[in-house]
Design an enzyme around this catalytic site. Structure first.
Site, PDB file in Angstrom:
ATOM      1  N   TYR A  33       0.717  -1.215   0.100  1.00 13.87           N
ATOM      2  CA  TYR A  33       0.204   0.044  -0.004  1.00 13.87           C
ATOM      3  C   TYR A  33       0.899   1.207   0.082  1.00 13.87           C
ATOM      4  O   TYR A  33       2.030   1.136   0.217  1.00 13.87           O
ATOM      5  CB  TYR A  33      -1.032   0.037   1.153  1.00 13.87           C
ATOM      6  CG  TYR A  33      -0.362   0.204   2.520  1.00 13.87           C
ATOM      7  CD1 TYR A  33       0.346  -0.791   3.116  1.00 13.87           C
ATOM      8  CD2 TYR A  33      -0.289   1.547   3.236  1.00 13.87           C
ATOM      9  CE1 TYR A  33       0.886  -0.582   4.299  1.00 13.87           C
ATOM     10  CE2 TYR A  33       0.354   1.785   4.496  1.00 13.87           C
ATOM     11  CZ  TYR A  33       0.931   0.850   4.835  1.00 13.87           C
ATOM     12  OH  TYR A  33       1.502   0.816   6.221  1.00 13.87           O
ATOM     13  N   LYS A 146       6.447  -1.810   1.871  1.00 13.92           N
ATOM     14  CA  LYS A 146       5.277  -1.342   2.649  1.00 13.92           C
ATOM     15  C   LYS A 146       4.167  -2.419   2.273  1.00 13.92           C
ATOM     16  O   LYS A 146       3.404  -2.295   1.598  1.00 13.92           O
ATOM     17  CB  LYS A 146       4.849   0.127   1.920  1.00 13.92           C
ATOM     18  CG  LYS A 146       3.966   0.514   2.865  1.00 13.92           C
ATOM     19  CD  LYS A 146       4.135   2.364   2.400  1.00 13.92           C
ATOM     20  CE  LYS A 146       3.321   3.214   3.209  1.00 13.92           C
ATOM     21  NZ  LYS A 146       3.488   3.560   4.642  1.00 13.92           N
ATOM     22  N   GLU A 179      12.139   2.739  14.522  1.00 15.14           N
ATOM     23  CA  GLU A 179      11.214   3.935  13.963  1.00 15.14           C
ATOM     24  C   GLU A 179       9.710   3.573  14.847  1.00 15.14           C
ATOM     25  O   GLU A 179       9.526   2.866  15.581  1.00 15.14           O
ATOM     26  CB  GLU A 179      10.645   3.482  12.288  1.00 15.14           C
ATOM     27  CG  GLU A 179      10.403   2.244  11.912  1.00 15.14           C
ATOM     28  CD  GLU A 179      10.090   2.041  10.640  1.00 15.14           C
ATOM     29  OE1 GLU A 179      10.261   2.914   9.969  1.00 15.14           O
ATOM     30  OE2 GLU A 179      10.087   0.586  10.225  1.00 15.14           O
ATOM     31  N   LEU A 203      11.193   1.314   7.372  1.00 14.16           N
ATOM     32  CA  LEU A 203      10.478   1.722   5.985  1.00 14.16           C
ATOM     33  C   LEU A 203      11.454   2.871   5.361  1.00 14.16           C
ATOM     34  O   LEU A 203      11.770   3.840   5.991  1.00 14.16           O
ATOM     35  CB  LEU A 203       8.845   2.390   6.268  1.00 14.16           C
ATOM     36  CG  LEU A 203       8.400   2.735   4.781  1.00 14.16           C
ATOM     37  CD1 LEU A 203       7.772   1.556   4.266  1.00 14.16           C
ATOM     38  CD2 LEU A 203       7.088   3.785   5.187  1.00 14.16           C
TER      39      LEU A 203
END
Lengths: 280, 280
Positions: A33, A146, A179, A203
């Site tokens: 996505y 992702k 993160e 990411l």
């Protein structure tokens, strides 16, 4: 105007949008996505999002889809939505087939999108700063792609809210700070910025990339290197970056103040630069 | 009779069964599942599957669903299917809500099921044994919960087929042998059986549990303990266990023969015991 969905070329109200139960996105989390946001009606960093979407699909060996078609559909949704500040969510799954771990031949990737106004971070949070907890990273080994393999992210986010905080920060079981649940993380110590390098475990954030460039343009000292929880808690400033997050100061982590417990000067300065760039 | 689906209480052909795009199973992989198989029309170990399903939902803080309702729907599907050997796939997702990592209040769990004849393992494989590759385990940290976070499983299964093998065996990055992509794993060395203990990193398999009991009943020496790739490749016999897998001999791994490269006596004996128990 109801918020809209796009499903394989058709536009409809979101509530009417459905996918087959044997879409592999549903039964295997076999989907990727992107989330693209607009400022004053103009999508920000669209091509970078399309680059990453294509990379995600390639890494997972999805059959390719025309980039021009996806771009066209995204721009059309922003137009139809007509919001000055909107977000288009794009999800592509490998295809539909009777349940089987292996890839069935001849599957066609399925695309769904939605458009809605962006749910903005409360202005107060940007002024006084957000709070976070740290959690052990239990995500799968390819967080650079992702995908919708988001159970750990979702559980960690909920855990942070249950603890009265705003977000959770993933720390590897070897103690490396990675993160946030849907954002990258920077620390500032002695005027120097540090963020986790691009590996399989974080990411490759688009706002992260923009902020790295803004740092260089502002002649701020920045490096991509590993750091632990002590460096995080001992930093002068900490902030998260992401498409909706933009650049969000974090002033308290695991019940300890970061720096003076208020939004720091470098965070504030970079946020202003980012907004200026986004508003074009 | 077309193969059937159940969607929140309604029965329909599988091709007509859909879920909203904002079902969290689709956008976060926020769903759990079970697969129950029948022998001669009777579901095997149904209550154990319902136990595990309830545990999965509890671990992830899903709102509860009536066990009696689920059981009733599963039995009804087996009846409608009318196959002597069928499989009911059950998936429950947390609910439907506008996309948000945190849990939205008031969501209702969504249940879908399908019934189809079981795709049997080729008889030849059971006679001559299957082949496998080992792969690094990149799954998330809670493989003890049966969720649809299955990207790593799917990629590993496909990789094994691309390599001309039947399945992949997950090995941790510290070298511990865990399980197959949809099965548990046992090794036999010097007459003694070993399988990975129940931790966060493997599925608490129902067939695994049945086989452990069969070993004890047959006075076979069996233990749940960690072992590495050398022990795997050096074993006299290796087999996988699972609902569809049943008890499948593996005679070649990473291009090395296991034992004499043929189905071993303990594997054969336990398979006969398992079939006897399943056929009741």
């Amino acid at each position: 105007m109801p918020d809209l969905a796009y499903v394989n070329g058709e536009i409809m109200p979101i509530e009417k949008a459905v996918v087959p139960i044997e879409d592999r996105g549903y039964q295997f989390g076999d989907g990727v996505y992107e989330f693209v946001a607009s400022y004053e009606g103009r999508p920000f960093m669209l091509e970078a999002h399309l680059d990453r979407l294509e990379r995600s699909m390639r890494e997972l060996a999805f059959d390719p889809i025309s980039r021009a078609d996806i771009r066209h559909a995204v721009l059309d949704l922003f137009d139809r939505g007509g919001y000055p500040r909107a977000g288009v969510y794009i999800q592509i799954s490998r295809g539909v087939a009777p349940r089987n771990h292996a890839f069935s031949p001849g599957m066609t990737p399925q695309i769904i999108m939605t458009i809605r106004p962006v749910k903005e971070m409360p202005a107060e949070k940007r002024k006084t700063g957000a709070t976070a907890i740290t959690v052990t990273d239990t995500r799968w080994g390819r967080c650079d792609i992702k995908t919708v393999q988001l159970m750990s992210n979702s559980l960690a986010k909920q855990k942070s809210l249950d603890a009265g905080c705003d977000d959770a920060i993933f720390v590897s079981d070897q103690g490396v700070v990675r993160e946030g649940t849907s954002s990258n993380l920077f620390i500032v110590s002695g005027g120097r910025l540090t963020t986790h390098p691009l590996t399989d475990n974080i990411l490759p954030g688009i706002t992260r990339m923009v902020v790295l460039k803004l740092c260089k343009a502002a002649q701020l000292d920045v490096e991509e290197s590993f750091f632990g929880r002590d460096a995080l808690l001992g930093a002068d400033e900490v902030f998260l970056t992401g498409t909706v997050t933009e650049l969000l100061p974090v002033v308290r982590i695991d019940d300890q103040s970061i720096g003076r417990g208020e939004v720091g000067p470098i965070t504030r300065r970079l946020y202003d630069h980012l907004r200026k760039q986004a508003m074009g």
